[in-house]
Write an enzyme that holds these catalytic residues in place. Structure first.
Site, PDB file in Angstrom:
ATOM      1  N   THR A 189       0.851  -1.186   0.000  1.00 41.40           N
ATOM      2  CA  THR A 189       0.000   0.000   0.000  1.00 41.40           C
ATOM      3  C   THR A 189       0.885   1.233   0.000  1.00 41.40           C
ATOM      4  O   THR A 189       1.942   1.252   0.637  1.00 41.40           O
ATOM      5  CB  THR A 189      -0.950   0.019   1.212  1.00 41.40           C
ATOM      6  OG1 THR A 189      -1.764   1.197   1.175  1.00 41.40           O
ATOM      7  CG2 THR A 189      -0.193   0.002   2.533  1.00 41.40           C
TER       8      THR A 189
ATOM      9  N   HIS B   5       2.202 -11.645  14.218  1.00 40.65           N
ATOM     10  CA  HIS B   5       3.253 -12.260  15.027  1.00 40.65           C
ATOM     11  C   HIS B   5       2.938 -13.718  15.362  1.00 40.65           C
ATOM     12  O   HIS B   5       3.812 -14.457  15.828  1.00 40.65           O
ATOM     13  CB  HIS B   5       3.434 -11.462  16.322  1.00 40.65           C
ATOM     14  CG  HIS B   5       4.815 -11.555  16.898  1.00 40.65           C
ATOM     15  ND1 HIS B   5       5.736 -12.489  16.487  1.00 40.65           N
ATOM     16  CD2 HIS B   5       5.436 -10.828  17.854  1.00 40.65           C
ATOM     17  CE1 HIS B   5       6.858 -12.329  17.168  1.00 40.65           C
ATOM     18  NE2 HIS B   5       6.704 -11.325  18.010  1.00 40.65           N
TER      19      HIS B   5
END
Length: 405
Positions: A316, A368
């Protein structure tokens, strides 16, 4: 024969759409394959074509959410096509009679007096200059009169309207916007999202573009932009750190040996994320051509659901709007997203000296649960290295061959 037109399935996993706009009116004669409506799914805006010719009867209103397979209109295929526009109906003379005018009763305005708390002429002038309403000032004069001294001491209240516009409007969110909102909240709530940052010296890419962009455009008909360099750098980093090119599927990790790169594009109805398929097989020219094609289709509302389905990693670019730094949100079910930002000349240390260089801050948001800190940081460093040494790491030390010049 009356044909029932049902909502077709725009794509896998889509169960309902919203009637964004009817392009015809109830009772119109429509031709086969004529676009009769625009419908919003949770991924894109699509046109609904007429299945046959005939007179149409609408069965849903604009803004209605309708299930896939539900009837939204009827087409009378036996109706004859009108030869011309119907003449406007002639109103009956009696319908044109003007209603009797009822004169509203005259109400004598209540004359404001100083006793009601109005300001003196001098005080009024001061309050007008300050933009303070008399009702916001407590008068200390006789019978509550606002004196000149009261006006001088008056301070505008930050919480009190002082005559400016305070209008508001309310509009319904499109299905696309609502779905984007749901996905963003879901990504924040259901992933262990962290973001790591780095900076990139864009000088080498600036030099390459300065030297080759005109020749590249003349040869290929597309500009040599930044997206091809970033896409190629991301593909290289994904090959080095395959966990970033993976997803969680229940209790399993799903990894890919291809790179489908989603690119965030601002469309007329919100953010859209078309996909560059098998970016690992594309040249610089191929990436730039595909980016241009997808961006145009998204902005013109022609993008299809298939073109936005899938994707293993997202890029992006908030820099086109002037963003210096941001923490992009993961595009689920993907596990990571790279945020590009604006390029600003900044002082940096290079070879023991302070020099001015075009610097871009980059951000990698990652899940994560599947990507460890070592892999996320290593991935972003690999992107940085490729962008700062594009000839060696992205072009195999042969710029003209890489650019197909």
């Amino acid at each position: 024969m009356v044909l029932e037109m049902k909502v077709p399935s725009p794509g896998e996993s889509i169960t309902e759409v919203e009637i964004a706009e009817w392009l015809v009116q109830d009772g119109d004669y429509v031709e086969k394959d004529q676009a009769i409506a625009e419908v919003d799914s949770d991924k894109a805006t699509l046109e609904l074509p007429a299945e046959e010719s005939g007179v149409i009867t609408l069965k849903a209103e604009e803004g209605d959410a309708v299930a896939v397979g539900e009837v939204v209109c009827l087409i009378d295929t036996t109706a004859a096509k009108p030869e011309g526009e119907a003449a406007p109906a002639v109103e009956k003379q009696e319908d044109k009679k003007e209603p009797a005018k009822v004169e509203a009763p005259k109400v004598e305005a209540k004359k404001e007096t100083y006793a009601s708390g109005s300001p003196s002429p001098a005080a009024k002038k001061i309050l007008d200059e300050k933009g303070i309403a008399p009702s916001a000032v407590s008068g200390t004069g006789r019978d509550g009169r606002i004196t000149k001294e009261d006006a001088v001491k008056a301070v505008p209240s930050m919480g009190t309207p002082t005559g400016g516009s305070r209008g508001e409007s309310r509009s319904k969110l499109s299905m696309l916007r609502r779905k984007v909102a749901e996905r963003l909240v879901s990504a924040k709530n259901e992933t262990a999202m962290l973001t790591t940052f780095n900076e990139v010296d864009m000088s080498p890419i600036f030099e390459l573009r300065k030297q080759y962009k005109e020749t590249f455009k003349e040869k290929h008909g597309v500009s040599l932009g930044f997206m091809s360099f970033f896409t190629k750098a991301v593909v290289r980093a994904l090959e080095l750190y395959p966990a970033v090119n993976s997803m969680i599927d229940g209790k399993e990790m799903l990894s890919y040996d291809f790179c489908d790169i989603s690119i965030a594009v601002s469309g007329p109805k919100g953010l859209m994320v078309p996909v560059i398929r098998n970016a690992e097989n594309l040249t610089f020219r191929g990436v730039e051509a595909e980016v241009k094609r997808l961006a145009i289709r998204a902005r013109e509302g022609e993008i299809t659901v298939d073109e936005m389905t899938g994707g293993t990693f997202t890029i992006t670019n908030g820099g086109v709007f002037g963003s210096m730094l941001s923490t992009p949100i993961i595009n689920p079910p993907q596990s990571a997203i790279l945020g590009m930002h604006n390029i600003v000349e900044r002082p940096i240390a290079k070879d023991g000296q302070v020099v001015i260089a075009p610097i871009m801050y980059v951000a990698l948001s990652y899940d994560h649960r599947i990507i460890d800190g070592k892999e996320s940081v290593g991935f972003l460093v690999a992107v940085k290295e490729a962008l700062e040494s594009p000839e060696e790491l992205l072009m195999n030390d042969n710029v003209e061959k890489a650019l197909e010049l």
